[in-house]
Design an enzyme around this catalytic site. Sequence first.
Site, PDB file in Angstrom:
ATOM      1  N   CYS A 166       0.789  -1.238   0.000  1.00 18.63           N
ATOM      2  CA  CYS A 166       0.000   0.000   0.000  1.00 18.63           C
ATOM      3  C   CYS A 166       0.823   1.291   0.000  1.00 18.63           C
ATOM      4  O   CYS A 166       0.449   2.237  -0.724  1.00 18.63           O
ATOM      5  CB  CYS A 166      -1.014  -0.010   1.137  1.00 18.63           C
ATOM      6  SG  CYS A 166      -0.445  -0.677   2.690  1.00 18.63           S
ATOM      7  N   ARG A 173       7.455 -11.081   4.789  1.00 22.77           N
ATOM      8  CA  ARG A 173       7.067 -10.896   6.189  1.00 22.77           C
ATOM      9  C   ARG A 173       7.817 -11.892   7.065  1.00 22.77           C
ATOM     10  O   ARG A 173       7.937 -13.070   6.725  1.00 22.77           O
ATOM     11  CB  ARG A 173       5.550 -11.075   6.355  1.00 22.77           C
ATOM     12  CG  ARG A 173       4.755 -10.032   5.593  1.00 22.77           C
ATOM     13  CD  ARG A 173       3.265 -10.185   5.752  1.00 22.77           C
ATOM     14  NE  ARG A 173       2.559  -9.222   4.916  1.00 22.77           N
ATOM     15  CZ  ARG A 173       1.235  -9.201   4.753  1.00 22.77           C
ATOM     16  NH1 ARG A 173       0.482 -10.081   5.388  1.00 22.77           N
ATOM     17  NH2 ARG A 173       0.681  -8.282   3.970  1.00 22.77           N
ATOM     18  N   GLN A 179       0.829 -10.942  -3.622  1.00 28.89           N
ATOM     19  CA  GLN A 179      -0.549 -10.560  -3.329  1.00 28.89           C
ATOM     20  C   GLN A 179      -1.213  -9.948  -4.557  1.00 28.89           C
ATOM     21  O   GLN A 179      -0.591  -9.170  -5.284  1.00 28.89           O
ATOM     22  CB  GLN A 179      -0.596  -9.522  -2.205  1.00 28.89           C
ATOM     23  CG  GLN A 179      -0.378 -10.086  -0.819  1.00 28.89           C
ATOM     24  CD  GLN A 179      -0.642  -9.057   0.255  1.00 28.89           C
ATOM     25  OE1 GLN A 179      -0.169  -7.923   0.156  1.00 28.89           O
ATOM     26  NE2 GLN A 179      -1.394  -9.422   1.282  1.00 28.89           N
ATOM     27  N   ASP A 195      -3.086  -7.389  -5.049  1.00 24.52           N
ATOM     28  CA  ASP A 195      -3.470  -6.186  -4.318  1.00 24.52           C
ATOM     29  C   ASP A 195      -4.158  -5.180  -5.231  1.00 24.52           C
ATOM     30  O   ASP A 195      -3.771  -5.023  -6.390  1.00 24.52           O
ATOM     31  CB  ASP A 195      -2.224  -5.517  -3.735  1.00 24.52           C
ATOM     32  CG  ASP A 195      -2.237  -5.504  -2.215  1.00 24.52           C
ATOM     33  OD1 ASP A 195      -3.338  -5.606  -1.647  1.00 24.52           O
ATOM     34  OD2 ASP A 195      -1.170  -5.411  -1.605  1.00 24.52           O
ATOM     35  N   HIS A 235      -5.845  -1.031  -4.747  1.00 22.54           N
ATOM     36  CA  HIS A 235      -6.152   0.110  -3.893  1.00 22.54           C
ATOM     37  C   HIS A 235      -7.118   1.008  -4.658  1.00 22.54           C
ATOM     38  O   HIS A 235      -6.854   1.391  -5.796  1.00 22.54           O
ATOM     39  CB  HIS A 235      -4.882   0.848  -3.483  1.00 22.54           C
ATOM     40  CG  HIS A 235      -3.939  -0.021  -2.717  1.00 22.54           C
ATOM     41  ND1 HIS A 235      -2.863  -0.666  -3.294  1.00 22.54           N
ATOM     42  CD2 HIS A 235      -3.948  -0.399  -1.415  1.00 22.54           C
ATOM     43  CE1 HIS A 235      -2.241  -1.392  -2.380  1.00 22.54           C
ATOM     44  NE2 HIS A 235      -2.881  -1.247  -1.234  1.00 22.54           N
ATOM     45  N   LYS A 274     -11.841  -4.129   8.742  1.00 20.82           N
ATOM     46  CA  LYS A 274     -11.757  -4.906   7.510  1.00 20.82           C
ATOM     47  C   LYS A 274     -12.804  -6.009   7.482  1.00 20.82           C
ATOM     48  O   LYS A 274     -13.302  -6.458   8.519  1.00 20.82           O
ATOM     49  CB  LYS A 274     -10.359  -5.508   7.340  1.00 20.82           C
ATOM     50  CG  LYS A 274      -9.918  -6.417   8.481  1.00 20.82           C
ATOM     51  CD  LYS A 274      -8.534  -7.006   8.223  1.00 20.82           C
ATOM     52  CE  LYS A 274      -8.117  -7.938   9.364  1.00 20.82           C
ATOM     53  NZ  LYS A 274      -6.979  -8.785   9.016  1.00 20.82           N
ATOM     54  N   HIS A 279      -8.376  -0.889   0.575  1.00 15.81           N
ATOM     55  CA  HIS A 279      -7.393  -1.917   0.246  1.00 15.81           C
ATOM     56  C   HIS A 279      -8.182  -3.213  -0.005  1.00 15.81           C
ATOM     57  O   HIS A 279      -9.069  -3.550   0.781  1.00 15.81           O
ATOM     58  CB  HIS A 279      -6.436  -2.186   1.409  1.00 15.81           C
ATOM     59  CG  HIS A 279      -5.798  -0.972   2.004  1.00 15.81           C
ATOM     60  ND1 HIS A 279      -4.443  -0.724   1.912  1.00 15.81           N
ATOM     61  CD2 HIS A 279      -6.307   0.050   2.734  1.00 15.81           C
ATOM     62  CE1 HIS A 279      -4.155   0.396   2.561  1.00 15.81           C
ATOM     63  NE2 HIS A 279      -5.273   0.884   3.061  1.00 15.81           N
TER      64      HIS A 279
END
Length: 339
Positions: free
Chosen positions: A38, A67, A85, A87, A89, A168, A214
């Site tokens: 992000c 991670r 991911q 992802d 946004h 979330k 997100h």
Amino acid sequence: IILNKELWVRSGHWDHYRENMYFTEIDGKEYAVKPMNCPGGMLVYKSSLHSYRELPIRMAEIGLVHRHELSGVLHGLMRVRAFNQDDAHIYMTPDQIKDEIKGVITLADKIYSVFGFDYHIELSTKPENAMGSDEVWERATTALREALEELGKEYRINEGDGAFYGPKIDFHLKDSIGRTWQCGTIQLDFMMPERFDLTYINEKGEKVRPVMLHRTIYGSIERFMGILIEHYAGVFPVWLAPEQIRILSVTTRNNEYAQKIFFMLSEEGFRVNAKLENEKIGAKIRDAELARVPYMIIIGDREEEKSLISVRKKGEGDLGAFRLEEFIERVKKEIKEYK
């Protein structure tokens, strides 16, 4: 992949997520390997001016993240330290929030249904280490809750398990042996646009803050692939199978006709392989069964003489003789209907 410390301090990850990050130093400056996509996405948004007429802006990427998971929780493809991911946004005006949330929920439902997964939804609320005021959190949580209820979706409240920057919605997929895996997520964020000073020009010509969403559907691509493999026990439906059709010649004198079938199927876009070695047909069939290939085409003297193909299907056995055009139509229909 690597972004400087200042960016992670600004995003809040340095204070709230540092124990899960990897670090390095370059020319005396501190950097971190990105655990999330992000902050980079916000730099892309901030690189140009935006008008309310452009919103919602939906930016998507397949982003590699790292991670620092404890070694004791690492588990095959399901829990890894480096993964990709899907992802996205979404930057939007306040009055677009609910429609954008509904759109992502609908997208997730469509994709999970195609793969044949049951799932349950959790609404995760403000954690102890959250940024921002209770008022902002309540506003964001209410928007997520109302979107779920207007779509008629059942959900559970997961108290205190939201991201540090916003509440979330989490999608937990149920596999064929009853285990659940958290994959997709929708996070509503009022904090990051403030911290990164994101703006757009409204209809009055004023600079105002966008709201940020997100979202991931698969979550970790690696985890989703692991779940799929175990869910289907490797017996993928024909639309998903890496090898959809295997052509097997009974003897080498049938190879020319088998190769002709191979090229015709390849031109139709099927993922097809041919086993034309001088081996017993029974052994070739067993190999294809062990490889969990959905369809086998058997080519022998009888098939060649009549310009037909004999078809076997995984789990159903011998389906008999087909004209090639009939078989192509059958398989294309299965693929189109995600059977």
